[in-house]
Motif scaffolding. Structure first.
Motif, PDB file in Angstrom:
ATOM      1  N   ILE A  57       6.653  32.712  40.872  1.00  0.00           N
ATOM      2  CA  ILE A  57       5.723  32.135  41.855  1.00  0.00           C
ATOM      3  C   ILE A  57       4.522  31.516  41.152  1.00  0.00           C
ATOM      4  CG2 ILE A  57       4.138  32.713  43.746  1.00  0.00           C
ATOM      5  CD1 ILE A  57       7.061  32.527  44.593  1.00  0.00           C
ATOM      6  N   VAL A  58       3.986  32.175  40.135  1.00  0.00           N
ATOM      7  CA  VAL A  58       2.843  31.624  39.393  1.00  0.00           C
ATOM      8  C   VAL A  58       3.231  30.315  38.711  1.00  0.00           C
ATOM      9  CG1 VAL A  58       1.327  32.025  37.417  1.00  0.00           C
ATOM     10  CG2 VAL A  58       1.658  33.820  39.097  1.00  0.00           C
ATOM     11  N   VAL A  59       4.428  30.261  38.126  1.00  0.00           N
ATOM     12  CA  VAL A  59       4.871  29.034  37.453  1.00  0.00           C
ATOM     13  C   VAL A  59       5.062  27.904  38.460  1.00  0.00           C
ATOM     14  CG1 VAL A  59       6.792  27.978  36.176  1.00  0.00           C
ATOM     15  CG2 VAL A  59       5.881  30.183  35.468  1.00  0.00           C
ATOM     16  N   VAL A  60       5.684  28.192  39.600  1.00  0.00           N
ATOM     17  CA  VAL A  60       5.905  27.149  40.613  1.00  0.00           C
ATOM     18  C   VAL A  60       4.580  26.657  41.182  1.00  0.00           C
ATOM     19  CG1 VAL A  60       6.837  26.726  42.929  1.00  0.00           C
ATOM     20  CG2 VAL A  60       8.246  27.821  41.207  1.00  0.00           C
ATOM     21  N   LEU A  61       3.685  27.569  41.528  1.00  0.00           N
ATOM     22  CA  LEU A  61       2.386  27.140  42.058  1.00  0.00           C
ATOM     23  C   LEU A  61       1.586  26.390  41.009  1.00  0.00           C
ATOM     24  CD1 LEU A  61       1.288  30.213  44.191  1.00  0.00           C
ATOM     25  CD2 LEU A  61       2.111  28.005  44.987  1.00  0.00           C
ATOM     26  N   ILE A  99      16.090  16.090  41.345  1.00  0.00           N
ATOM     27  CA  ILE A  99      16.921  17.185  40.836  1.00  0.00           C
ATOM     28  C   ILE A  99      16.060  18.344  40.350  1.00  0.00           C
ATOM     29  CG2 ILE A  99      18.527  17.806  38.986  1.00  0.00           C
ATOM     30  CD1 ILE A  99      19.730  14.965  39.363  1.00  0.00           C
ATOM     31  N   LEU A 100      14.961  18.046  39.663  1.00  0.00           N
ATOM     32  CA  LEU A 100      14.076  19.112  39.194  1.00  0.00           C
ATOM     33  C   LEU A 100      13.402  19.837  40.367  1.00  0.00           C
ATOM     34  CD1 LEU A 100      12.422  17.507  36.049  1.00  0.00           C
ATOM     35  CD2 LEU A 100      14.110  19.338  36.132  1.00  0.00           C
ATOM     36  N   MET A 104      13.978  23.764  41.040  1.00  0.00           N
ATOM     37  CA  MET A 104      12.804  24.625  40.982  1.00  0.00           C
ATOM     38  C   MET A 104      12.886  25.751  42.020  1.00  0.00           C
ATOM     39  SD  MET A 104       8.801  23.517  41.262  1.00  0.00           S
ATOM     40  CE  MET A 104       9.066  22.513  42.687  1.00  0.00           C
ATOM     41  N   PHE A 105      13.579  25.508  43.134  1.00  0.00           N
ATOM     42  CA  PHE A 105      13.643  26.518  44.182  1.00  0.00           C
ATOM     43  C   PHE A 105      14.954  27.294  44.215  1.00  0.00           C
ATOM     44  CE2 PHE A 105      10.202  23.803  45.654  1.00  0.00           C
ATOM     45  CZ  PHE A 105       9.254  24.765  45.900  1.00  0.00           C
ATOM     46  N   VAL A 106      15.865  27.029  43.317  1.00  0.00           N
ATOM     47  CA  VAL A 106      17.121  27.786  43.262  1.00  0.00           C
ATOM     48  C   VAL A 106      16.875  29.272  42.989  1.00  0.00           C
ATOM     49  CG1 VAL A 106      19.258  28.077  41.943  1.00  0.00           C
ATOM     50  CG2 VAL A 106      18.584  25.818  42.753  1.00  0.00           C
ATOM     51  N   PRO A 107      15.998  29.641  42.035  1.00  0.00           N
ATOM     52  CA  PRO A 107      15.773  31.078  41.812  1.00  0.00           C
ATOM     53  C   PRO A 107      15.248  31.812  43.050  1.00  0.00           C
ATOM     54  CG  PRO A 107      14.894  29.827  39.990  1.00  0.00           C
ATOM     55  CD  PRO A 107      15.284  28.837  41.039  1.00  0.00           C
ATOM     56  N   LEU A 108      14.555  31.103  43.919  1.00  0.00           N
ATOM     57  CA  LEU A 108      14.045  31.733  45.139  1.00  0.00           C
ATOM     58  C   LEU A 108      15.200  32.233  46.013  1.00  0.00           C
ATOM     59  CD1 LEU A 108      11.293  32.235  46.485  1.00  0.00           C
ATOM     60  CD2 LEU A 108      11.641  30.126  47.743  1.00  0.00           C
TER      61      LEU A 108
END
Length: 123
Positions: A57-61, A99-100, A104-108
């Motif tokens: 979450i920190v990396v995505v935000l 695609i990126l 980015m949300f696949v791990p979620l």
């Protein structure tokens, strides 16, 4: 922005995520164990999953909100406009960004069912 730049950005925010996890773990031991005299043991598997989730979450935000420079220009709020532009111009850069964003949300999708029992059981 090149892939190398994205990896460097993720590495920077991953360090911030690790610091946040360490602070949360310290808070857990100080508040729960010492002040509230908690007796429940910490499940290492759940703690590992939550640590990975917090870092994610920190990396995505950080990558989406925290890293905004003047190179991006103005912000486009039109729904699916990047998909339309990528389809019409067939730009490699546009498709790479799409695609990126999806990746980015696949791990979620993997983390949510592992962390929350209600989601795994179908609520």
């Amino acid at each position: 922005m090149r892939i190398y730049d994205l990896i460097q950005l993720a590495r920077q925010y991953m360090l911030l995520g690790v610091i946040v996890v360490i602070l949360l773990l310290t808070g857990y031991f100080l508040l729960y164990k010492k002040l509230m005299k908690g007796t429940d043991k910490l499940n290492k598997f759940k703690f590992g999953l939550w640590s990975i989730f917090v870092i994610y979450i920190v990396v995505v935000l950080g990558a989406t909100i925290g890293h905004r420079t003047s190179a991006y220009g103005n912000i486009n709020l039109h729904l699916f406009s990047s998909y339309k532009n990528a389809y019409n111009s067939f730009s490699i850069r546009e498709w790479r960004n799409i695609i990126l964003n999806i990746l980015m949300f696949v791990p979620l999708g993997f983390m949510i069912p592992l962390l929350f029992k209600n989601v795994k059981d179908g609520i």
